[in-house]
Design a protein around this motif. Structure first.
Motif, short mmCIF file in Angstrom:
data_model
loop_
_atom_site.label_atom_id
_atom_site.label_comp_id
_atom_site.label_asym_id
_atom_site.label_seq_id
_atom_site.Cartn_x
_atom_site.Cartn_y
_atom_site.Cartn_z
N ALA A 133 9.88 -35.70 -16.59
CA ALA A 133 11.03 -34.89 -17.01
C ALA A 133 12.30 -35.33 -16.28
CB ALA A 133 10.75 -33.42 -16.75
N GLY A 134 12.16 -35.57 -14.99
CA GLY A 134 13.31 -36.01 -14.20
C GLY A 134 13.91 -37.30 -14.73
N LEU A 135 13.02 -38.22 -15.08
CA LEU A 135 13.50 -39.51 -15.59
C LEU A 135 14.05 -39.38 -17.01
CD1 LEU A 135 10.66 -41.85 -14.26
CD2 LEU A 135 12.96 -41.55 -13.34
N ALA A 136 13.32 -38.63 -17.85
CA ALA A 136 13.75 -38.49 -19.26
C ALA A 136 15.10 -37.79 -19.36
CB ALA A 136 12.69 -37.72 -20.04
N LEU A 137 15.34 -36.85 -18.44
CA LEU A 137 16.59 -36.08 -18.50
C LEU A 137 17.68 -36.65 -17.58
CD1 LEU A 137 15.03 -32.50 -18.42
CD2 LEU A 137 15.98 -33.67 -20.41
N SER A 138 17.44 -37.84 -17.06
CA SER A 138 18.36 -38.35 -16.02
C SER A 138 19.80 -38.49 -16.52
CB SER A 138 17.85 -39.68 -15.46
OG SER A 138 17.65 -40.59 -16.51
N ILE A 139 19.98 -38.88 -17.79
CA ILE A 139 21.36 -39.06 -18.29
C ILE A 139 22.10 -37.72 -18.32
CG2 ILE A 139 22.75 -39.73 -20.30
CD1 ILE A 139 20.69 -41.96 -20.81
N PRO A 140 21.55 -36.70 -19.03
CA PRO A 140 22.30 -35.42 -19.01
C PRO A 140 22.39 -34.79 -17.63
CG PRO A 140 20.19 -35.19 -20.16
CD PRO A 140 20.40 -36.65 -19.95
N VAL A 141 21.31 -34.91 -16.83
CA VAL A 141 21.35 -34.29 -15.50
C VAL A 141 22.43 -34.95 -14.64
CG1 VAL A 141 20.04 -34.04 -13.34
CG2 VAL A 141 18.99 -33.43 -15.51
N SER A 142 22.50 -36.28 -14.73
CA SER A 142 23.50 -37.00 -13.93
C SER A 142 24.91 -36.58 -14.35
CB SER A 142 23.31 -38.50 -14.13
OG SER A 142 24.20 -39.22 -13.35
N MET A 143 25.11 -36.43 -15.66
CA MET A 143 26.44 -36.04 -16.15
C MET A 143 26.77 -34.60 -15.78
SD MET A 143 26.48 -37.92 -19.84
CE MET A 143 28.04 -37.24 -20.34
N ILE A 144 25.80 -33.72 -16.02
CA ILE A 144 26.06 -32.29 -15.78
C ILE A 144 26.32 -32.04 -14.29
CG2 ILE A 144 24.92 -30.03 -15.74
CD1 ILE A 144 23.55 -30.93 -18.40
N THR A 145 25.50 -32.65 -13.43
CA THR A 145 25.67 -32.38 -12.00
C THR A 145 26.96 -33.00 -11.44
OG1 THR A 145 24.28 -34.28 -11.49
CG2 THR A 145 23.22 -32.12 -11.48
N SER A 146 27.53 -33.93 -12.19
CA SER A 146 28.79 -34.53 -11.69
C SER A 146 30.00 -33.66 -12.03
CB SER A 146 28.98 -35.92 -12.29
OG SER A 146 29.41 -35.82 -13.64
N ARG A 147 29.80 -32.63 -12.84
CA ARG A 147 30.93 -31.81 -13.31
C ARG A 147 31.48 -30.90 -12.22
NH1 ARG A 147 31.03 -35.22 -16.18
NH2 ARG A 147 30.78 -35.35 -18.43
N THR A 148 32.76 -31.03 -11.98
CA THR A 148 33.38 -30.16 -10.98
C THR A 148 33.54 -28.74 -11.54
OG1 THR A 148 35.50 -30.98 -11.74
CG2 THR A 148 34.64 -31.95 -9.74
N SER A 149 33.71 -28.64 -12.88
CA SER A 149 33.87 -27.31 -13.48
C SER A 149 32.61 -26.47 -13.25
CB SER A 149 34.16 -27.44 -14.98
OG SER A 149 33.14 -28.19 -15.59
N ILE A 150 31.45 -27.10 -13.39
CA ILE A 150 30.20 -26.35 -13.19
C ILE A 150 30.04 -26.03 -11.70
CG2 ILE A 150 27.69 -26.42 -13.48
CD1 ILE A 150 28.11 -28.30 -15.83
N GLY A 151 30.44 -26.97 -10.86
CA GLY A 151 30.38 -26.72 -9.42
C GLY A 151 31.24 -25.53 -9.04
#
Lengths: 704, 183
Positions: free
Chosen positions: A549-567
């Protein structure tokens, strides 16, 4: 030695290491016995033996980490029970303490944002001033910057602040002609040229921030024991807004405290140097920490890349104490804002740490220094070992799935049921998970015991929820980092050297193209492995899903976690709050103020002139830069080289020069003068608003 | 008028030979722009300094033909400033001190410096200029820092084993390299 707190006293300290290493060994042996019971039902196959060996190494790594945290937990609990002010240290050598001496705040920089560098230093100096004891401290910016435009901006920042600070000069700046041996060479150059001026140097990174109180306390602790050569103050990550960075900051603040306390428990006087936010006694450092070149070529030979561990080991080898001040706060750093930046930083650190594998058995080092080296190596080698372990487990599961149970054999009239080792295997898994996740629980217990601290983390319920979410994301991110680090290790073992690029420090977000470029392979691996395991070993597939799951979702997870708005959203919701966010330390507010303060804007590139040529054309920046260059008579060869570059500039335009060539041209007064004159003698004069810039400088200047 | 440099270098015979009018016309505009960029704002100061640059340029043209009058004019403006600073501060051939002083005055933080340069102000500016000078580095205070010895374990192990094997089995008259090691 007459201190009461903040150091190890009494005979009990002699048991710290035996206790720690016994706990680690016993836990590893226990876990191994569980696994060996689970797999050796029919003798041990080579694959099973490989599994056992891998598991032993990884368990040693995990248990060391677990017991460090657990002992740190106990240490903090014990500390809570008593007041531990730092003010009762008695001077060992009062006569020496009364001598006047200087401490240098040294900041080696390499192509960093000059505004941030100077704003941070200013904040520290302001914080020092607020303590009422700023005397005795001088600031030294040790620039190894190669980028010519950044170089000039650094000089402008230095000049403006130097004028503000007034006389006697306390702020110094130099740019090295050659950046030999990178950061360690930079520090060595400082020691060779000005080391005799200072008793101590406090080494900072470009993103380091330390409070004035902490700086004073560091000096005081050094003064209190003249056998201490280095005190490392653990930096707490701060100031980032992305979800990824805020989760790291939260983890660093909440769990880091415990780990650091545990490290201080068993490392004692042979602690480690983390490269920055540490105070160093200059003379022993100069005497013992000149780094040799390792025999052979890169990546394992040549310059020592991760110099800090080696410097600490060399000091310890020479009988000096190296300490970790786990009880001292007010030390901060900034961290990479995204997963990809984090991986890039790992790429740089990986080679330096693996290089230490050659030092583990080098003669003369203390045992604990060898352990530091080994742990540094393991912090990167653990990833490929986990990967191998997972692959071996998958293969083992596949072979087991091929076995057809035989219920009747020999003289047995009743069926012989195959033995099930599900309980043992589950126990192995749960023990491993417990060792990994128990420290998080322990940190929550610490918060429950200390309501004031809990409030700083947003309250116990929110902190607990944050731990839960952080754990979920760490499960998703772990396999991605495992693959990244495995790739780095493989590249290094295949003798591919890494560069030493400047770190990406500002908040920025990962776009789709960048994410696909970095994680596309991870996703493909997840899909391929998922299909293979589901088809051939379906039972193993379900155990494997967290990794997949970690590998399969790596693209969205990497993008989402980089968001300052979500932070920021998480921050508003009270999630991942750190004490530094709840009650911003004064020094961090000062940093914000300094960054927000109006400044002469740096030159902006226009259609016909780049920033470099504008900086050279501006008479003041030209004069300032020339003043900071060494006065050297150019050799004939160099004169010809400079003329060649100027002809190239004239014939082919500004775009024809590389950054290195631009730097060369402005590295010598004669070349710089030629260039300045040439720019002013061109068909069109420089068109930027020099007059306005000068007026802005006049408005900013102090009126002395 | 203190340290004002108000006369161009003269020819050996004491006369100043004019450069071509067209050369100066081309250069004058750029000298004006350059002086403005240096921080000279007052028209009177600009006129005085431009005139001095023109005179210097004429002298220069008598020694050798000007390849590029504009470039030569910028160089002369620069030289004019350096000469003034040298006299004003009493700098004698110290290139570092001159460079530092240049950076101080061009920072735009010293009021009245351009009038003094143009010879239109009488008060000495040396103390003010010195007050705005900053040394980038302190006095040298060197320490010796030699590379420490790190003896790697098992380094050259392969060669040592090979040497040992060689000692046992190779012929005794095997040639050695200058350091005495077997090649």
């Amino acid at each position: 030695m007459t201190t009461n707190n903040g150091r190890f006293s009494g005979w009990g300290r002699h048991f710290h290491r035996p206790i720690f290493f016994s706990l680690v060994t016993l836990t590893t042996l226990g876990a191994m016995s569980l696994l060996s019971a689970a797999i050796q039902d029919d003798g041990v196959t080579p694959l099973e033996l490989a599994l056992l060996i891998l598991y032993a190494i990884l368990m040693l790594w995990i248990t060391a980490s677990f017991w460090t945290a657990a002992l740190g937990f106990a240490r903090i609990l014990r500390r809570m029970g008593r007041r531990a002010p730092a003010g009762d240290i008695v001077q060992d050598h009062p006569e020496e303490a009364n001598e006047s001496f200087k401490t240098a705040l040294v900041m080696p920089v390499y192509n960093e944002d000059p505004q941030r560098v100077f704003a941070g230093l200013k904040a520290m100096v302001q914080s020092l001033a607020e303590t009422g004891h700023p005397e005795g401290f001088e600031i030294f910016v040790l620039s190894d910057t190669r980028d010519p435009e950044t170089w000039i901006q650094e000089e402008i920042q230095w000049r403006q602040w130097a004028l503000e600070l007034d006389q006697p000069a306390r702020l110094f700046y130099r740019n090295r002609v050659e950046n030999t041996a990178r950061k360690s060479g930079n520090l060595a150059d400082f020691c060779r040229q000005w080391g005799g001026r200072y008793r101590y140097m406090i080494v900072l990174d470009a993103d380091s921030i330390m409070t004035g109180e902490t700086l004073l306390e560091m000096v005081r602790r050094m003064e209190s024991d003249r056998r201490v050569a280095l005190i490392q103050v653990p930096p707490v990550p701060v100031n980032r807004s992305s979800l990824f960075a805020r989760m790291l900051q939260f983890a660093g603040s909440l769990y880091g405290n415990m780990f650091v306390a545990g490290l201080a428990y068993w490392q004692q006087d042979t602690a480690n140097f983390w490269g920055h936010n540490a105070i160093i006694r200059v003379r022993p450092f100069a005497e013992h920490c000149g780094l040799p070149q390792l025999p052979g070529h890169e990546p394992f030979g040549g310059e020592i890349l991760s110099h800090d561990f080696v410097e600490a080991a060399l000091l310890a080898r020479s009988g000096w104490k190296v300490r970790l001040a786990d009880d001292l706060g007010g030390s901060y750093e900034e961290i990479p804002p995204t997963l990809i930046d984090y991986a890039k930083r790992d790429r740089r650190w990986c080679q330096g740490n693996l290089q230490h594998s050659r030092l583990v058995l080098a003669r003369g080092f203390k045992s604990l220094s060898r352990i530091h080296f080994a742990m540094g190596v393991m912090s990167y080698l653990a990833s490929p070992l986990w990967l191998l372990f997972l692959i071996a487990t998958g293969i083992e599961a596949y072979f087991r799935s091929l076995k057809v149970p035989v219920y009747f054999f020999g003289d047995n009239v009743l069926p012989v049921w195959p033995e099930s080792y599900a309980v043992e295997m589950a126990t192995v898994l749960w023990v491993t998970l417990a060792l990994l996740f128990l420290p998080k629980l322990l940190s929550l217990i610490l918060l429950a015991v200390d309501p004031v601290q809990a409030r700083r983390f947003g309250g116990l319920p929110r902190a607990a929820l944050s731990v839960l979410i952080e754990s979920f994301f760490s499960v998703l991110l772990a396999p991605v980092l495992m693959l990244f680090q495995s790739k780095f290790v493989a590249a290094i073992l295949l003798r591919t050297s890494v560069g030493w690029p400047a770190q990406e420090r500002g908040d920025h977000q990962t776009g789709l193209a960048e994410a696909v470029g970095a994680h596309g392979v991870h996703t493909l691996i997840a899909v391929a492995t998922g299909v293979a395991t589901y088809t051939y070993v379906p039972a193993f597939f379900w155990w494997f899903t967290p990794v997949l799951a970690g590998l399969a979702l790596s693209i969205p997870v990497s993008m989402i976690t980089s968001r300052t708005s979500i932070g920021r959203l998480a921050r508003r919701a009270g999630l991942f709050l750190t004490p530094e966010e709840s009650e911003e330390p004064r020094v961090l507010s000062l940093l914000d103020e300094n960054l927000a303060a109006p400044q002469t804007p740096p030159f902006a590139a226009s259609s016909d002139r780049d920033v470099w040529s504008q900086s050279v054309a501006d008479p003041w920046t030209y004069a300032l830069h020339a003043a900071l260059l060494p006065d050297e008579m150019p050799s004939r060869r160099r004169r010809h080289a400079l003329e060649g570059l100027i002809f190239k500039l004239q014939d082919e335009g500004q775009g024809s020069l590389s950054q290195q060539e631009k730097r060369t041209l402005i590295s010598h007064r004669d070349g710089l003068y030629e260039l300045h004159t040439l720019l002013w003698a061109g068909k069109e004069p420089p068109v930027f608003d020099l007059v306005q810039r000068q007026e802005e400088r006049m408005a900013e200047a102090p009126t002395s | 008028m203190g340290a004002r440099i108000d006369s161009a270098p003269a020819l050996p015979d004491g006369t100043a030979m004019p450069t071509k009018a067209s050369d100066w016309t081309r250069a004058a505009r750029r000298v004006f722009e350059y002086l403005t960029a240096l921080g000279v704002r007052e028209p009177q100061e600009i006129d005085r300094l431009s005139e001095q640059v023109r005179l210097r340029l004429e002298i220069r043209a008598t020694h050798a033909p000007l390849e590029d009058a504009v470039e030569a004019a910028i160089e002369e403006t620069h030289a004019l400033l350096d000469e003034w600073l040298t006299v004003e501060l009493g700098i004698d051939g110290d290139a570092n001190a001159l460079a530092t002083a240049r950076a101080a005055v061009l920072g735009g933080t010293i009021p009245g410096w351009s009038a003094r340069w143009a010879g239109l102000a009488g008060d000495a500016l040396a103390p003010t200029i010195r007050a705005f000078q900053r040394d980038a580095v302190p006095e040298f205070a060197p320490l010796t820092m030699q590379a420490s010895m790190i003896e790697l374990c098992c380094h050259r192990l392969r060669r040592r084993i090979a040497d040992a094997i060689c000692r046992l089995f190779c012929q005794p008259d095997l040639p050695t390299n200058p350091r005495g090691e077997r090649s």
